[in-house]
Write an enzyme that holds these catalytic residues in place. Structure first.
Site, mmCIF file in Angstrom:
data_model
loop_
_atom_site.group_PDB
_atom_site.id
_atom_site.type_symbol
_atom_site.label_atom_id
_atom_site.label_comp_id
_atom_site.label_asym_id
_atom_site.label_seq_id
_atom_site.Cartn_x
_atom_site.Cartn_y
_atom_site.Cartn_z
ATOM 1 N N ASP A 84 -6.651 4.834 28.615
ATOM 2 C CA ASP A 84 -5.504 3.968 28.210
ATOM 3 C C ASP A 84 -5.879 4.636 25.953
ATOM 4 O OD1 ASP A 84 -3.918 2.045 27.230
ATOM 5 O OD2 ASP A 84 -5.396 1.215 26.676
ATOM 6 N N ASP A 91 -1.406 5.651 34.492
ATOM 7 C CA ASP A 91 -1.839 6.153 32.993
ATOM 8 C C ASP A 91 -2.107 7.590 32.610
ATOM 9 O OD1 ASP A 91 -0.144 3.979 31.690
ATOM 10 O OD2 ASP A 91 -0.878 3.027 30.769
ATOM 11 N N ASP A 142 -1.294 -9.826 29.465
ATOM 12 C CA ASP A 142 -1.386 -8.545 28.974
ATOM 13 C C ASP A 142 -2.918 -8.927 27.543
ATOM 14 O OD1 ASP A 142 -0.025 -7.437 30.610
ATOM 15 O OD2 ASP A 142 1.736 -7.541 29.627
#
Length: 405
Positions: free
Chosen positions: A197, A235, A385
């Site tokens: 991330d 990701d 989130d």
């Protein structure tokens, strides 16, 4: 006498003047201290203002079942270069004299291409999750029936977001053995690559790539021998532009090793590599990065739309374009996260628990779409989130909105 008295008065006047001067100096010094304290106080207030108003930052939980917040990414560009053509073919020196005639042998048929790995249609619902905890703890809540039937009863991915090399094999085995006993296929998400991330809300992972290589081997040791789907490091490829070119190449090499290790540990495992989503990189750019990461040879395909909202139709079309550009075996396929894409993507910039979203298609391996192996719930619906609740925590309000959206 009058002269003496005058002299004394003059001396007393001088002493009084000295005392008044001293008092003025003391007052000036005190005033300077007040100004200095006021200045320092102002600097402290100015320096601490952003921190005070920003609010607490979300923390990443170490739970194996935690789904870290993966925001709906904007559209940065990954600067990658397609690798050179396949390695040069080997040459063999020709003999100087004609070779002796070879004895006749029966011609063997050319070996068949490896059969595509197949996955059963029945996906596994792990008995431990935040939504199930909420359902069990809230029998009288009016939202319970909807949240239970539309979210808690559905199979979803199990995330492994904690770097725990000594425990990871057992934790993975607990899930895969439970799925095998139920005759179902688990979906596992290893999420411990270093610098994950890019230091954002879901930062963490292994301390370095050598440690990660060991962790993923231990992860692979828990896969068992039954069918399993592995969504490898969300990701890790699409967001790799935060790394230097050298760091990116090292990560891609580690992912290639991970794919090989997972597939070697369990021939029935299907391993998918990160391809971002249809609103991010172009298919050609994404395929170049995937090729560099060894996806054409070390995986069973790609995954898209994790923790995102793009429509299933857009994702299926995008995934096929990426696969076409990637090349590799024709049986490479794709899985799409449909956990909250029922109403499509929100307005640009709205990624944190955006309003007006809805559950997408329920998880299945029977998609009826060419090269689309499964629709999965990789991001667990209702887990925040970071806006409807703390990042990664289950929010009944958000879950209910998704279930009724």
């Amino acid at each position: 006498m009058s002269g003496v008295r005058a002299q004394r008065r003059t001396e007393r006047g001088r002493r009084a003047e000295r005392r008044r001067t001293a008092r003025r100096h003391a007052m000036a010094a005190a005033a300077s201290v007040v100004v200095a304290v006021g200045t320092v106080s102002g600097l402290l207030t100015a320096g601490g203002g952003d921190e005070d108003t920003a609010g607490p930052r979300p923390e990443v939980s170490g739970s194996a079942l935690y789904v870290p917040p993966l925001p709906a990414r904007p559209s940065p560009t990954v600067t990658t270069t397609a690798p050179a053509s396949p390695s040069p073919s080997r040459t063999t020196a020709k003999p100087s004299a004609p070779p002796a005639p070879k004895p006749s042998v029966q011609k063997r048929k050319a070996p068949k291409a490896p059969a595509p790995r197949t996955v059963s249609a029945s996906l596994y619902r792990h008995p431990q999750s935040q939504v199930l905890d909420w359902v069990r703890a809230n029998p009288g809540d009016p939202r319970r029936a909807v949240i239970e039937s539309r979210i808690a009863d559905q199979p979803a991915a199990v995330w492994f977001a904690q770097y725990d090399p000594g425990a990871i094999t057992g934790r993975v085995r607990a899930v895969t053995s439970g799925a095998a006993a139920a005759g179902r296929v688990p979906v596992l998400v290893p999420y411990a690559v270093p610098d994950r991330d890019c230091g954002g809300a879901s930062q963490g992972g292994a301390p370095d790539l050598a440690a990660y290589d060991g962790w993923i081997r231990n992860f692979a040791a828990g896969l068992g021998s039954g069918p399993v789907i592995v969504v490898l490091e969300p990701d890790s490829i699409a967001l790799a532009d935060c790394l230097s070119s050298g760091q990116r190449a090292a990560r891609y090499a580690s992912l290639a090793r991970a794919g090989k290790a997972l597939r070697a540990a369990n021939p029935q495992a299907k391993v998918y590599f990160d391809a971002g989503h249809s609103g991010w990189h172009s298919a050609a750019k994404m395929a170049a990065a995937l090729r560099e990461a060894g996806a054409a040879t070390s995986s069973d395909g790609i995954f898209t739309n994790v923790s995102n909202f793009h429509t299933t139709a857009d994702e299926a079309s995008y995934a096929r374009r990426v696969l076409a550009a990637l090349g590799g075996p024709s049986h490479l396929g794709a899985v799409v996260d449909t956990s909250r894409n029922g109403n499509g993507a929100p307005a640009p910039g709205e990624w944190c628990d955006p309003a007006g979203r809805a559950l997408g298609r329920t998880p299945t391996t029977r998609t009826g779409e060419a090269r689309i192996d499964a629709y999965l719930w990789i991001k667990l619906p209702g887990e925040s989130d970071g806006c409807s609740g703390a990042a990664g925590e289950f929010s009944a309000d958000y879950a209910y909105d998704l279930a009724t959206g």
